[in-house]
Design an enzyme around this catalytic site. Structure first.
Site, PDB file in Angstrom:
ATOM      1  N   MET A  30     -24.889   9.923 -50.497  1.00 28.51           N
ATOM      2  CA  MET A  30     -24.987  10.290 -51.914  1.00 28.51           C
ATOM      3  C   MET A  30     -25.957   9.367 -52.646  1.00 28.51           C
ATOM      4  O   MET A  30     -25.910   9.270 -53.879  1.00 28.51           O
ATOM      5  CB  MET A  30     -23.605  10.232 -52.564  1.00 28.51           C
ATOM      6  CG  MET A  30     -22.649  11.254 -51.947  1.00 28.51           C
ATOM      7  SD  MET A  30     -21.335  11.736 -53.049  1.00 28.51           S
ATOM      8  CE  MET A  30     -20.557  10.164 -53.339  1.00 28.51           C
ATOM      9  N   GLY A  31     -26.834   8.698 -51.892  1.00 30.81           N
ATOM     10  CA  GLY A  31     -27.815   7.835 -52.541  1.00 30.81           C
ATOM     11  C   GLY A  31     -27.218   6.512 -52.975  1.00 30.81           C
ATOM     12  O   GLY A  31     -26.144   6.129 -52.508  1.00 30.81           O
ATOM     13  N   GLY A  36     -25.435  -0.809 -45.699  1.00 33.05           N
ATOM     14  CA  GLY A  36     -24.513  -0.002 -44.881  1.00 33.05           C
ATOM     15  C   GLY A  36     -25.152   1.322 -44.506  1.00 33.05           C
ATOM     16  O   GLY A  36     -25.131   1.751 -43.339  1.00 33.05           O
ATOM     17  N   HIS A  37     -25.744   1.986 -45.516  1.00 31.68           N
ATOM     18  CA  HIS A  37     -26.464   3.236 -45.232  1.00 31.68           C
ATOM     19  C   HIS A  37     -27.636   2.958 -44.292  1.00 31.68           C
ATOM     20  O   HIS A  37     -27.913   3.742 -43.382  1.00 31.68           O
ATOM     21  CB  HIS A  37     -27.008   3.857 -46.522  1.00 31.68           C
ATOM     22  CG  HIS A  37     -25.968   4.204 -47.538  1.00 31.68           C
ATOM     23  ND1 HIS A  37     -25.849   3.535 -48.737  1.00 31.68           N
ATOM     24  CD2 HIS A  37     -25.001   5.150 -47.557  1.00 31.68           C
ATOM     25  CE1 HIS A  37     -24.865   4.062 -49.451  1.00 31.68           C
ATOM     26  NE2 HIS A  37     -24.328   5.037 -48.755  1.00 31.68           N
ATOM     27  N   ASP A 150     -15.326   4.897 -44.771  1.00 35.62           N
ATOM     28  CA  ASP A 150     -14.637   6.084 -45.283  1.00 35.62           C
ATOM     29  C   ASP A 150     -13.909   6.733 -44.108  1.00 35.62           C
ATOM     30  O   ASP A 150     -14.297   7.802 -43.623  1.00 35.62           O
ATOM     31  CB  ASP A 150     -15.658   7.029 -45.916  1.00 35.62           C
ATOM     32  CG  ASP A 150     -16.417   6.336 -47.041  1.00 35.62           C
ATOM     33  OD1 ASP A 150     -15.889   6.281 -48.149  1.00 35.62           O
ATOM     34  OD2 ASP A 150     -17.530   5.816 -46.792  1.00 35.62           O
ATOM     35  N   GLN A 153     -12.433  10.290 -44.375  1.00 38.29           N
ATOM     36  CA  GLN A 153     -13.541  11.252 -44.381  1.00 38.29           C
ATOM     37  C   GLN A 153     -14.073  11.458 -42.958  1.00 38.29           C
ATOM     38  O   GLN A 153     -14.298  12.592 -42.523  1.00 38.29           O
ATOM     39  CB  GLN A 153     -14.649  10.720 -45.285  1.00 38.29           C
ATOM     40  CG  GLN A 153     -15.982  11.420 -45.138  1.00 38.29           C
ATOM     41  CD  GLN A 153     -16.987  10.913 -46.150  1.00 38.29           C
ATOM     42  OE1 GLN A 153     -16.884  11.209 -47.327  1.00 38.29           O
ATOM     43  NE2 GLN A 153     -17.958  10.139 -45.704  1.00 38.29           N
ATOM     44  N   VAL A 176     -20.171  -2.074 -42.744  1.00 44.07           N
ATOM     45  CA  VAL A 176     -21.068  -3.198 -43.021  1.00 44.07           C
ATOM     46  C   VAL A 176     -20.543  -3.898 -44.278  1.00 44.07           C
ATOM     47  O   VAL A 176     -20.225  -3.243 -45.273  1.00 44.07           O
ATOM     48  CB  VAL A 176     -22.519  -2.713 -43.226  1.00 44.07           C
ATOM     49  CG1 VAL A 176     -23.446  -3.876 -43.552  1.00 44.07           C
ATOM     50  CG2 VAL A 176     -22.996  -1.972 -41.989  1.00 44.07           C
ATOM     51  N   SER A 185     -20.647  -0.905 -50.873  1.00 44.01           N
ATOM     52  CA  SER A 185     -20.388   0.400 -51.479  1.00 44.01           C
ATOM     53  C   SER A 185     -21.331   0.586 -52.649  1.00 44.01           C
ATOM     54  O   SER A 185     -21.632  -0.376 -53.372  1.00 44.01           O
ATOM     55  CB  SER A 185     -18.945   0.469 -51.985  1.00 44.01           C
ATOM     56  OG  SER A 185     -18.782   1.567 -52.851  1.00 44.01           O
TER      57      SER A 185
HETATM   58  P1  AMP Z   1     -21.841   7.575 -49.458  1.00 43.01           P
HETATM   59  O1  AMP Z   1     -23.256   7.606 -49.897  1.00 43.01           O
HETATM   60  O2  AMP Z   1     -21.041   6.488 -50.087  1.00 43.01           O
HETATM   61  O3  AMP Z   1     -21.177   8.916 -49.496  1.00 43.01           O
HETATM   62  O4  AMP Z   1     -21.882   7.167 -47.921  1.00 43.01           O
HETATM   63  C1  AMP Z   1     -22.714   7.838 -47.007  1.00 43.01           C
HETATM   64  C2  AMP Z   1     -22.347   7.401 -45.621  1.00 43.01           C
HETATM   65  O5  AMP Z   1     -22.525   5.989 -45.508  1.00 43.01           O
HETATM   66  C3  AMP Z   1     -20.877   7.678 -45.279  1.00 43.01           C
HETATM   67  O6  AMP Z   1     -20.786   8.087 -43.927  1.00 43.01           O
HETATM   68  C4  AMP Z   1     -20.233   6.338 -45.496  1.00 43.01           C
HETATM   69  O7  AMP Z   1     -19.059   6.153 -44.723  1.00 43.01           O
HETATM   70  C5  AMP Z   1     -21.332   5.415 -45.026  1.00 43.01           C
HETATM   71  N1  AMP Z   1     -21.149   4.074 -45.601  1.00 43.01           N
HETATM   72  C6  AMP Z   1     -20.999   3.753 -46.903  1.00 43.01           C
HETATM   73  N2  AMP Z   1     -20.787   2.426 -47.046  1.00 43.01           N
HETATM   74  C7  AMP Z   1     -20.796   1.902 -45.785  1.00 43.01           C
HETATM   75  C8  AMP Z   1     -20.618   0.590 -45.263  1.00 43.01           C
HETATM   76  N3  AMP Z   1     -20.380  -0.464 -46.044  1.00 43.01           N
HETATM   77  N4  AMP Z   1     -20.680   0.436 -43.914  1.00 43.01           N
HETATM   78  C9  AMP Z   1     -20.902   1.492 -43.106  1.00 43.01           C
HETATM   79  N5  AMP Z   1     -21.085   2.756 -43.546  1.00 43.01           N
HETATM   80  C10 AMP Z   1     -21.023   2.961 -44.865  1.00 43.01           C
END
Ligand code: AMP
Length: 279
Positions: A30-31, A36-37, A150, A153, A176, A185
């Site tokens: 979601m940007g 982590g991303h 997540d 999810q 991460v 996050s």
């Molecule tokens: P989001 O943009 O928050 O919806 O996350 C997109 C993807 O990145 C999802 O698969 C999340 O689980 C993953 N993600 C978000 N934060 C982290 C993190 N700290 N470590 C690993 N994966 C992450």
């Protein structure tokens, strides 16, 4: 790196890669991208010949309009993260491209969505599963990368992929963290300096439960100690749930079952944070 805002162009890019015999990996996001991303994209880069990152703040998975409106949007910086991590294509549609008319068809996630985040965010996982199904059908990946941060999810996407026979391997990527343990996050950007300083207590509480339970201690006592630890932070996060759950169904357990996961959701000011560890 190609940036595409339309489904037609994304499909054409993927079709060309496929025609050239390249394997395709997708990283849905979601940007407001962070390291982590970046890790997800780098892992896709290492394992797939053509890497697609998607950036879409999906309105149907937000159950509070304010949360959707305040979700951080940092598009130019996101493109730099995608480029540095090695993405070939960024698919970044507007809401009208993904939902040109009111949707009637959706993916139901059953009892996997009944607990934890599902109980507190009605309709959230239905929105997630539906948009991920759409992204799978648009990008037709061999592999798709999701973070363990997540975890519910991830379990729902794994189950949807099996139940609906998507020909996609779901690849889990470990959480991460910042140097102080806070799970990275996009929502961390919305914390005040004081809230940011208090936030790592959530991971410390999870670690406390993991240690005690792994040493054979009672779950109830471990939870009490974790709740006291969280209450001692200033400002103290307001805990929404702190549960030990079954790995497959995410049903809360009253006593320790192995293997399982301890998961937490808590509010700091106006920001809702989640984290989890395996036990
Ligand atoms: P989001 O943009 O928050 O919806 O996350 C997109 C993807 O990145 C999802 O698969 C999340 O689980 C993953 N993600 C978000 N934060 C982290 C993190 N700290 N470590 C690993 N994966 C992450």
């Amino acid at each position: 790196m190609v940036v595409s805002e339309t489904i037609a162009e994304a499909r054409a890019q993927v079709a060309a890669a496929r025609a050239a015999g390249r394997s395709i990996g997708v990283v849905p996001t979601m940007g407001a991208l962070h390291a982590g991303h970046g890790q997800l994209i780098e892992q896709a880069r290492a394992e797939c010949a053509f890497v697609v990152a998607t950036i879409f703040v999906n309105p149907t998975q937000f159950n509070q309009t304010a949360d959707f409106e305040k979700y951080p949007r940092t598009f130019e910086a996101d493109l730099a993260v995608c480029r540095n991590a090695g993405a070939d294509l960024v698919f970044a549609p507007a809401a009208g491209e993904m939902y040109p008319e009111r949707g009637f068809t959706a993916v139901e996630v059953g009892k996997l969505g009944d607990h934890l985040c599902g109980a507190f965010r009605p309709g959230h996982f239905r929105g997630v599963a539906t948009v991920v199904a759409k992204l799978f059908l648009i990008t037709q990946p061999d592999r798709a990368y999701f973070g363990e941060k997540d975890a519910q999810q991830l379990a729902i996407i794994e189950r949807m992929t099996r139940d609906l026979n998507f020909p996609v391997d779901i690849v889990p990527v470990p959480t991460v963290r910042e140097a102080d343990g806070l799970a990275m996050s996009s929502r961390n950007l919305r914390l005040t300096a004081e809230e940011r300083a208090a936030a790592p207590v959530l991971y410390r509480a999870l670690q406390l439960i993991r240690e005690r339970v792994n040493q054979g201690g009672s779950l109830a006592e471990a939870r009490e100690a974790a709740a006291a630890l969280i209450a001692s932070a200033d400002p103290a996060p307001r805990v929404e749930y702190l549960e030990l759950v079954d790995l497959d169904t995410f049903t809360p357990q009253a006593s320790v079952m192995m293997p399982s996961r301890v998961a937490i959701a808590a509010w700091l000011g106006e920001v809702r944070l989640i984290d989890n560890v395996r036990v």
